[in-house]
Design a protein around this motif. Structure first.
Motif, mmCIF file in Angstrom:
data_model
loop_
_atom_site.group_PDB
_atom_site.id
_atom_site.type_symbol
_atom_site.label_atom_id
_atom_site.label_comp_id
_atom_site.label_asym_id
_atom_site.label_seq_id
_atom_site.Cartn_x
_atom_site.Cartn_y
_atom_site.Cartn_z
ATOM 1 N N VAL A 97 -12.317 12.200 1.580
ATOM 2 C CA VAL A 97 -12.092 10.863 1.021
ATOM 3 C C VAL A 97 -10.716 10.371 1.428
ATOM 4 C CG1 VAL A 97 -11.986 9.510 -1.095
ATOM 5 C CG2 VAL A 97 -13.543 11.457 -0.933
ATOM 6 N N CYS A 98 -10.691 9.294 2.212
ATOM 7 C CA CYS A 98 -9.434 8.746 2.704
ATOM 8 C C CYS A 98 -8.550 8.341 1.529
ATOM 9 C CB CYS A 98 -9.715 7.535 3.586
ATOM 10 S SG CYS A 98 -8.242 6.742 4.228
ATOM 11 N N THR A 99 -7.257 8.675 1.610
ATOM 12 C CA THR A 99 -6.357 8.375 0.492
ATOM 13 C C THR A 99 -5.932 6.917 0.479
ATOM 14 O OG1 THR A 99 -4.507 9.034 1.861
ATOM 15 C CG2 THR A 99 -5.414 10.691 0.361
ATOM 16 N N HIS A 100 -6.349 6.153 1.495
ATOM 17 C CA HIS A 100 -6.012 4.725 1.485
ATOM 18 C C HIS A 100 -6.920 4.025 0.488
ATOM 19 C CE1 HIS A 100 -6.058 0.600 3.591
ATOM 20 N NE2 HIS A 100 -4.960 0.683 2.866
ATOM 21 N N LEU A 101 -8.169 3.753 0.871
ATOM 22 C CA LEU A 101 -9.049 3.059 -0.063
ATOM 23 C C LEU A 101 -10.414 3.716 -0.181
ATOM 24 C CD1 LEU A 101 -7.999 -0.614 0.751
ATOM 25 C CD2 LEU A 101 -7.414 0.692 -1.276
ATOM 26 N N GLY A 102 -10.488 5.000 0.106
ATOM 27 C CA GLY A 102 -11.686 5.742 -0.298
ATOM 28 C C GLY A 102 -12.845 5.827 0.670
ATOM 29 N N CYS A 103 -12.681 5.458 1.940
ATOM 30 C CA CYS A 103 -13.788 5.645 2.880
ATOM 31 C C CYS A 103 -13.894 7.125 3.255
ATOM 32 C CB CYS A 103 -13.578 4.790 4.123
ATOM 33 S SG CYS A 103 -13.700 3.031 3.756
ATOM 34 N N THR A 104 -14.994 7.487 3.911
ATOM 35 C CA THR A 104 -15.185 8.877 4.322
ATOM 36 C C THR A 104 -14.620 9.066 5.730
ATOM 37 O OG1 THR A 104 -17.218 8.898 3.055
ATOM 38 C CG2 THR A 104 -16.894 10.706 4.601
ATOM 39 N N GLU A 110 -10.218 11.006 11.275
ATOM 40 C CA GLU A 110 -10.011 9.571 11.484
ATOM 41 C C GLU A 110 -10.833 8.780 10.481
ATOM 42 O OE1 GLU A 110 -10.856 8.706 15.570
ATOM 43 O OE2 GLU A 110 -9.182 9.967 16.273
ATOM 44 N N CYS A 111 -10.228 7.712 9.944
ATOM 45 C CA CYS A 111 -10.925 6.894 8.952
ATOM 46 C C CYS A 111 -11.423 5.607 9.599
ATOM 47 C CB CYS A 111 -9.995 6.554 7.796
ATOM 48 S SG CYS A 111 -10.848 5.565 6.564
ATOM 49 N N PRO A 112 -12.722 5.312 9.469
ATOM 50 C CA PRO A 112 -13.283 4.127 10.117
ATOM 51 C C PRO A 112 -12.885 2.809 9.449
ATOM 52 C CG PRO A 112 -14.982 5.232 8.839
ATOM 53 C CD PRO A 112 -13.746 6.095 8.769
ATOM 54 N N CYS A 113 -12.435 2.836 8.202
ATOM 55 C CA CYS A 113 -12.236 1.561 7.505
ATOM 56 C C CYS A 113 -10.995 0.813 7.959
ATOM 57 C CB CYS A 113 -12.225 1.762 5.998
ATOM 58 S SG CYS A 113 -13.893 2.007 5.360
ATOM 59 N N HIS A 114 -9.840 1.483 7.970
ATOM 60 C CA HIS A 114 -8.633 0.778 8.397
ATOM 61 C C HIS A 114 -7.805 1.626 9.345
ATOM 62 C CE1 HIS A 114 -9.760 -0.196 4.203
ATOM 63 N NE2 HIS A 114 -9.924 -1.371 4.738
ATOM 64 N N GLY A 115 -8.478 2.613 9.950
ATOM 65 C CA GLY A 115 -7.870 3.331 11.041
ATOM 66 C C GLY A 115 -6.765 4.316 10.717
ATOM 67 N N SER A 116 -6.836 5.006 9.571
ATOM 68 C CA SER A 116 -5.837 6.050 9.324
ATOM 69 C C SER A 116 -6.202 7.312 10.112
ATOM 70 C CB SER A 116 -5.785 6.394 7.835
ATOM 71 O OG SER A 116 -5.186 5.346 7.130
ATOM 72 N N HIS A 117 -5.160 8.027 10.610
ATOM 73 C CA HIS A 117 -5.384 9.295 11.304
ATOM 74 C C HIS A 117 -4.640 10.396 10.567
ATOM 75 C CE1 HIS A 117 -6.796 7.546 15.301
ATOM 76 N NE2 HIS A 117 -6.638 6.535 14.469
#
Ligand code: HEM
Ligand code: FES
Lengths: 156, 433
Positions: free
Chosen positions: A80-87, A98-105
């Protein structure tokens, strides 16, 4: 001495009780929206046997986490991405999450490389159930260096 | 023959015939269906080029949404197991279910656009000054409600778009200082998104927000009349071309004559002059019907030729790559992606800055703008008056920035939210992991 008419006292009591009754009713209605019973998946659950997971990073879709294995050492990192919760996804070639929602690595240890995520991915504590399953405890966060080694299997 | 039929119709539906303009005006006020119109309406209020009729178009769209939405409620089941499949049924097995769904969807998109354009019209014509400031603020709550209606609405299909929109949206709320966790728990009805969450959003979508919009729109309309009609009329009144008329008793045509203050017909007719205004019936009625028909036809055509999207069924373990919000929220998605701040050892999440602080400040700025504005009365109700050039540019620059962010979000963000130029192809990604 101040005198207050009996009529006034009774009137105020009457008004307050009507008003109070309203407040109690409203309070009750609001309280109903805070659930007392949650039909949610438990925080502690089995994720399979140690031998089900090959070396490296494996995604466990039902629980949105990854098992990380190296020889007999196991770790559990949250997907669970610590930004806004995407997988997040595991990109083994890079290697990073890598997070697909806002591009965190994230690095393999969960720390942020780039992107909007404010915190590293969480690691969870592991144990072994009596019947030989890995048990994850989502309520217990651990350091990224934490690893669990299941005791060698005894002959039944 | 035609006049015979007409007089037959009159005898059947009217117990009496007005003999003067005044009586005709009273007739409007006494009629149940049209009493909420003023008896007479100034010519200027009919102008296409002044108001662009965007407020009326928004209201018509809201009406279309209410009717189609109420019909959809017979088919949609707000349960996490069945929601997605009831939408599939609408698309494929209910006769004309697709039409209903498409029309609801396209009307919703259009309404977001027209409500926003209406706001821009009011800004550029300086129609929010003085006593109209309150109605401008009512308008802002309407804009917010329109966005919330769309947000709660596109969650209902419980497809991938819905699930990830609700995930990101509620996580933004969670970033609010102090109360964030609490709001998150209340919105979700627990700690994870599930049935409790769906039913909460459903009730907000079909009852609470539309109910609020209905009340607020009614108030919005009432205020327009109490504020003296559209702003363009104020200037007409003060212009010298209109000759002073003998004072007329300021009787209002309001119900029971009880309402205080001015109302459109009093000002409109007494000060602007009989010859500069038209009877609401039939002229205003006819115009509203025309706007209704055109708007309705537009949504119907869109609904016939374009299908409302439906992604795969919601799947919490896989986020689509890229996962995009609808266009009117993409600028926010772009902001939350770009605004995480690192200050020494402190990190402030983009969810707080781009998701709460920036939009919150923009709304606050909009709400307070009427009080910061110092334009002269000559600019009231005029498009782009020269003295307002700076203000108009500020507004335009904010809007252009938002549109630019939307464009980047819609067209330039590829997998893993990387920037791709129009001439670059997206890489082929392995599907699941
Ligand atoms: C659900 C959304 C809305 C509906 C249905 C609506 C409806 C209307 C209608 C029918 C009018 C008459 C003039 C026209 O058609 O342009 C009007 C005027 C007005 N609206 Fe709205 N409106 C909405 C949202 C807004 C918003 C977002 C704002 C601004 C923030 C706003 C501010 C005003 C003001 C100040 C007037 C008076 C304009 C003048 O005097 O020229 N409204 N509205
Ligand atoms: S949710 Fe992962 S980057 Fe925003």
């Amino acid at each position: 001495m101040v005198t207050i008419a009996r009529r006034t006292v009774l009137k105020v009591i009457g008004q307050l009780s009507v008003f109070g009754a309203f407040l109690i009713q409203i309070g009750g209605a609001v309280r109903a929206f805070i659930p007392n019973v949650l039909y949610e998946p438990p925080k502690k659950f089995k994720v399979g046997k140690p031998e089900d997971y090959p070396e490296g990073v494996n995604f466990v879709p039902e629980h949105r986490l990854f098992t990380v294995r190296s020889a007999n050492e196991f770790g559990i990192i949250s997907a669970v991405c610590t930004h806004l919760g995407c997988t997040v996804r595991w990109e083994s070639k890079v290697p990073e999450f890598e997070c697909p929602c806002h591009g965190s690595h994230f690095r393999p240890d969960g720390t942020v490389i780039s992107g909007p995520a404010p915190r590293p991915l969480a690691w969870f504590a592991l144990s072994l159930s009596p019947d030989g399953y890995l048990v994850v405890d989502r309520s217990e966060q651990v350091a990224s260096t934490y690893r669990f080694s299941p005791p060698a299997k005894e002959k039944a | 023959m035609k006049t015979r039929l007409l007089s037959l119709w009159r005898t059947l539906t009217w117990s009496w015939t007005p003999i003067s303009e005044r009586e005709a005006g009273e007739a409007v006020v006494r009629n149940f269906w049209i009493h909420w119109f003023p008896a007479k309406v100034a010519d200027q209020s009919f102008s296409w080029s002044y108001s662009l009729w965007l407020g009326t178009i928004s209201l018509v769209l809201f009406f279309i949404l209410t009717v189609t939405g109420f019909l959809l409620m017979f088919f949609y089941v707000p349960s996490v197991e069945r929601a997605y499949w009831s939408i599939k049924d609408l698309d494929f097995s209910v006769s004309f279910g697709w039409l209903l769904r498409n029309q609801h969807r396209w009307a919703a998109h259009l309404m977001v656009a027209t409500v926003f354009l209406h706001m821009a019209r009011v800004f550029f014509t300086c129609a929010y000054r003085g006593r109209r400031a309150l109605n401008w603020q009512v308008g802002i709550t309407l804009l917010l409600s329109t966005l919330l209606l769309s947000f709660t609405g596109y969650l209902l299909p419980w497809d991938q778009l819905a699930l990830w929109a609700i995930t990101v949206g509620t996580n933004i709320a969670k970033e609010a200082p102090l109360v964030g966790d609490w709001i998150y728990f209340l919105l979700l009805g627990g700690n994870v998104i599930g049935q409790e969450t769906l039913i909460r959003f459903y009730v907000f979508h079909v009852f609470i927000i539309p109910g609020f919009v209905l009340l607020a729109v009614a108030y919005h309309m009432w205020r327009i009349r109490k504020d003296g009609g559209l702003a363009a009329l104020d200037r007409l009144e003060s212009s010298a071309e209109i000759k002073e008329k003998a004072p007329v008793p300021t009787k209002t045509y309001s119900l029971f004559g009880l309402a205080k203050g001015t109302s459109v017909q009093v000002k409109g007719v007494d000060k602007i002059g009989e010859e500069n205004s038209l009877f609401a019936t039939p002229h205003l009625l006819r115009r509203i019907m025309l706007v209704f028909l055109v708007t309705f036809t537009a949504t119907l055509l869109l609904a016939i030729f374009f299908n409302a999207p439906l992604e795969e069924a919601a799947n919490p373990s896989v986020t689509p790559n890229p996962a995009k919000a609808p266009w009117y929220f993409l600028w926010l998605q772009e902001l939350v992606a770009d605004t995480t701040l690192h200050l020494g050892k402190y990190t402030i999440s983009g969810g707080l800055i781009g998701g709460i602080l920036i939009p919150g400040l923009l709304l606050l700025l909009a709400a307070l703008w009427p009080f910061l504005d110092r334009s002269s009365p000559q600019s009231l109700g005029v498009w782009f008056p020269p003295e307002r050039r700076t203000q108009n540019w500020i507004f335009a620059v904010i809007v252009i920035a938002i549109i630019l962010l939307m464009y980047i979000g819609v067209a330039m963000r590829g997998p893993n939210w990387k920037i791709y130029w129009p001439w670059q192809n997206w890489p082929q990604l392995p599907t699941l992991l």
